[in-house]
Design a protein around this motif. Structure first.
Motif, PDB file in Angstrom:
ATOM      1  N   ASP A  52      -0.068  12.362   0.151  1.00 24.89           N
ATOM      2  CA  ASP A  52      -0.630  10.938  -0.502  1.00 24.89           C
ATOM      3  C   ASP A  52       0.157   9.983  -0.199  1.00 24.89           C
ATOM      4  N   VAL A  53       1.637  10.188  -0.170  1.00 23.28           N
ATOM      5  CA  VAL A  53       2.701   9.265  -0.071  1.00 23.28           C
ATOM      6  C   VAL A  53       2.608   8.721   1.441  1.00 23.28           C
ATOM      7  N   LEU A  54       2.519   9.729   2.261  1.00 25.10           N
ATOM      8  CA  LEU A  54       2.324   9.272   3.860  1.00 25.10           C
ATOM      9  C   LEU A  54       1.211   8.521   4.195  1.00 25.10           C
ATOM     10  N   ARG A  55       0.036   8.937   3.772  1.00 25.14           N
ATOM     11  CA  ARG A  55      -1.274   8.250   3.916  1.00 25.14           C
ATOM     12  C   ARG A  55      -1.196   6.921   3.283  1.00 25.14           C
ATOM     13  N   GLU A  56      -0.673   6.547   2.113  1.00 29.11           N
ATOM     14  CA  GLU A  56      -0.240   5.238   1.366  1.00 29.11           C
ATOM     15  C   GLU A  56       0.624   4.436   2.251  1.00 29.11           C
ATOM     16  N   VAL A  57       1.813   4.930   2.224  1.00 28.54           N
ATOM     17  CA  VAL A  57       2.715   4.127   3.068  1.00 28.54           C
ATOM     18  C   VAL A  57       2.525   3.777   4.484  1.00 28.54           C
ATOM     19  N   GLY A  58       1.990   4.557   5.109  1.00 25.34           N
ATOM     20  CA  GLY A  58       1.226   4.343   6.553  1.00 25.34           C
ATOM     21  C   GLY A  58       0.573   3.070   6.660  1.00 25.34           C
ATOM     22  N   ALA A  59       0.086   2.647   5.545  1.00 25.81           N
ATOM     23  CA  ALA A  59      -0.697   1.333   5.616  1.00 25.81           C
ATOM     24  C   ALA A  59      -0.061   0.091   5.037  1.00 25.81           C
ATOM     25  N   LEU A  60       1.242   0.239   4.662  1.00 23.87           N
ATOM     26  CA  LEU A  60       2.184  -0.925   4.395  1.00 23.87           C
ATOM     27  C   LEU A  60       2.719  -1.500   5.434  1.00 23.87           C
ATOM     28  N   ARG A  61       2.585  -2.771   5.235  1.00 22.40           N
ATOM     29  CA  ARG A  61       3.309  -4.038   6.237  1.00 22.40           C
ATOM     30  C   ARG A  61       4.519  -4.596   5.882  1.00 22.40           C
ATOM     31  N   PRO A  62       5.419  -3.819   5.656  1.00 18.50           N
ATOM     32  CA  PRO A  62       6.669  -4.353   4.758  1.00 18.50           C
ATOM     33  C   PRO A  62       7.383  -5.782   5.361  1.00 18.50           C
ATOM     34  N   THR A  63       7.339  -5.917   6.624  1.00 17.66           N
ATOM     35  CA  THR A  63       7.878  -7.013   7.308  1.00 17.66           C
ATOM     36  C   THR A  63       6.831  -8.292   6.922  1.00 17.66           C
ATOM     37  N   ALA A  64       5.601  -7.968   7.038  1.00 17.38           N
ATOM     38  CA  ALA A  64       4.591  -8.985   6.653  1.00 17.38           C
ATOM     39  C   ALA A  64       4.933  -9.186   5.256  1.00 17.38           C
ATOM     40  N   ASP A  65       5.224  -8.351   4.401  1.00 13.91           N
ATOM     41  CA  ASP A  65       5.281  -8.764   2.953  1.00 13.91           C
ATOM     42  C   ASP A  65       6.369  -9.605   2.588  1.00 13.91           C
ATOM     43  N   LEU A  66       7.415  -9.368   3.541  1.00 16.95           N
ATOM     44  CA  LEU A  66       8.790  -9.973   3.385  1.00 16.95           C
ATOM     45  C   LEU A  66       8.675 -11.401   3.449  1.00 16.95           C
ATOM     46  N   ARG A  67       7.824 -11.713   4.285  1.00 19.42           N
ATOM     47  CA  ARG A  67       7.576 -13.324   4.436  1.00 19.42           C
ATOM     48  C   ARG A  67       6.925 -13.940   3.191  1.00 19.42           C
ATOM     49  N   ASP A  68       6.398 -13.057   2.224  1.00 17.43           N
ATOM     50  CA  ASP A  68       5.701 -13.545   0.948  1.00 17.43           C
ATOM     51  C   ASP A  68       6.771 -13.363  -0.242  1.00 17.43           C
ATOM     52  N   VAL A  69       7.841 -12.886   0.019  1.00 17.44           N
ATOM     53  CA  VAL A  69       8.820 -12.617  -1.091  1.00 17.44           C
ATOM     54  C   VAL A  69       9.728 -13.849  -1.133  1.00 17.44           C
ATOM     55  N   GLU A  70       9.604 -14.345  -2.471  1.00 18.90           N
ATOM     56  CA  GLU A  70      10.297 -15.717  -2.504  1.00 18.90           C
ATOM     57  C   GLU A  70      11.979 -15.397  -3.113  1.00 18.90           C
ATOM     58  N   CYS A  71      12.272 -14.435  -3.440  1.00 16.71           N
ATOM     59  CA  CYS A  71      13.788 -14.254  -4.193  1.00 16.71           C
ATOM     60  C   CYS A  71      14.686 -13.719  -2.970  1.00 16.71           C
ATOM     61  N   PRO A  72      15.916 -13.727  -3.567  1.00 16.68           N
ATOM     62  CA  PRO A  72      16.801 -13.149  -2.390  1.00 16.68           C
ATOM     63  C   PRO A  72      16.669 -11.699  -2.337  1.00 16.68           C
ATOM     64  N   VAL A  73      17.008 -11.169  -1.097  1.00 20.51           N
ATOM     65  CA  VAL A  73      16.678  -9.694  -0.793  1.00 20.51           C
ATOM     66  C   VAL A  73      18.032  -8.951  -0.356  1.00 20.51           C
ATOM     67  N   TRP A  74      18.685  -8.161  -0.688  1.00 17.47           N
ATOM     68  CA  TRP A  74      19.741  -7.464  -0.360  1.00 17.47           C
ATOM     69  C   TRP A  74      19.068  -6.062   0.337  1.00 17.47           C
ATOM     70  N   PHE A  75      19.121  -5.868   1.666  1.00 11.33           N
ATOM     71  CA  PHE A  75      18.832  -4.708   2.419  1.00 11.33           C
ATOM     72  C   PHE A  75      20.308  -3.661   2.274  1.00 11.33           C
ATOM     73  N   VAL A  76      20.347  -2.505   1.915  1.00  6.18           N
ATOM     74  CA  VAL A  76      21.168  -1.906   1.811  1.00  6.18           C
ATOM     75  C   VAL A  76      21.204  -0.549   2.298  1.00  6.18           C
ATOM     76  N   ASN A  77      21.781  -0.239   3.473  1.00  6.80           N
ATOM     77  CA  ASN A  77      21.786   1.012   4.307  1.00  6.80           C
ATOM     78  C   ASN A  77      23.006   1.814   4.391  1.00  6.80           C
ATOM     79  N   GLY A  78      22.782   2.900   4.362  1.00  2.59           N
ATOM     80  CA  GLY A  78      24.129   3.822   4.874  1.00  2.59           C
ATOM     81  C   GLY A  78      24.308   3.650   6.139  1.00  2.59           C
ATOM     82  N   ARG A  79      25.510   3.754   6.796  1.00  2.00           N
ATOM     83  CA  ARG A  79      25.924   3.763   8.029  1.00  2.00           C
ATOM     84  C   ARG A  79      24.982   4.842   9.053  1.00  2.00           C
ATOM     85  N   TYR A  80      24.936   5.941   8.376  1.00  2.00           N
ATOM     86  CA  TYR A  80      24.198   6.881   9.287  1.00  2.00           C
ATOM     87  C   TYR A  80      22.584   7.146   8.668  1.00  2.00           C
TER      88      TYR A  80
END
Length: 235
Positions: free
Chosen positions: A157-185
């Motif tokens: 279910d998760v992979l089917r649903e997530v496969g339809a997401l467009r996060p970079t397009a959604d980010l253009r509509d996000v009005e607030c500050p966004v912190w992207f936090v990633n582990g080095r690896y």
């Protein structure tokens, strides 16, 4: 009133993975609530959908007063972005961790086949899941991530649903500050510059020595990022 925090877990885990962060935030005088997404934790019998996940986050924000810093890891990060795009009035800031790769079909489909293979094991992969948690996480993190149980049936279910997401397009509509936090690896950080460029007000934090499950591998450092975000949102 101090800004509250709503935390959103990764796939197959539950709200218990945030124990260290919830305790640290409460010690600092904050209200912190971790939610279970559909198909996970106390909502194990439900079908996961992105719409249901967005509602779960929205309900969590309403519980703490209607506006919050939303913090999500992996699946929680992707659904946190979708929620922020749909409900900007609820989100003062967003910490999106471990989700800087677009979930394109070429990446999702091989994962889906691997998950189906593991699901054919006699225990549906429960033992493998636990061993991987113990191998890859500090002892406290392994306990926390498993405390709410593992959602072993939710991946299709998760992979089917997530496969339809467009996060970079959604980010253009996000009005607030966004912190992207990633582990080095983190293997999900391959497009972090693309995600950063898509955000109206984005900033990138890379945690040395950490892997994909950055909040579990480096819990103190992750809390510091959240507290720094709160300080910036509350001058």
């Amino acid at each position: 009133m101090r800004l509250p925090v709503v935390l959103v877990h990764g796939v197959r885990t539950s709200r218990t993975m945030w124990r260290a962060q919830v305790e640290a935030l409460e010690r600092s005088g904050r209200t912190a609530v971790a939610v279970d997404l559909p198909g996970h934790g106390e909502r194990l019998g439900e079908v996961f959908t992105v719409d249901g996940a967005v509602r779960a986050i929205s309900d969590g924000v309403e519980r703490v007063g209607g506006r919050a810093l939303v913090v999500g890891l992996s699946l929680g990060g992707y659904t946190g972005i979708a929620h922020a795009a749909r409900h900007p009035e609820q989100v003062a800031g967003l910490v999106a961790a471990g989700c800087c790769t677009r979930p394109r079909r070429a990446l999702v489909e091989p994962w889906r086949w691997a998950v189906r293979g593991i699901g054919r094991l006699p225990d549906r992969g429960a033992g493998l899941n636990q061993r991987m948690a113990e191998l890859l996480l500090p002892a406290a993190g392994a306990v926390d991530v498993g405390a709410g149980g593992f959602a072993l049936h939710v991946m299709d279910d998760v992979l089917r649903e997530v496969g339809a997401l467009r996060p970079t397009a959604d980010l253009r509509d996000v009005e607030c500050p966004v912190w992207f936090v990633n582990g080095r690896y983190d293997h999900f950080r391959g497009e972090e510059r693309r995600f950063l460029a898509a955000a109206r007000d984005g900033r990138l934090v890379v945690v040395p020595g950490a892997t994909h499950l950055v909040s579990l591998v480096r819990p103190e450092r992750f809390v510091r990022v959240v507290l720094e975000a709160l300080d910036e949102l509350e001058p």
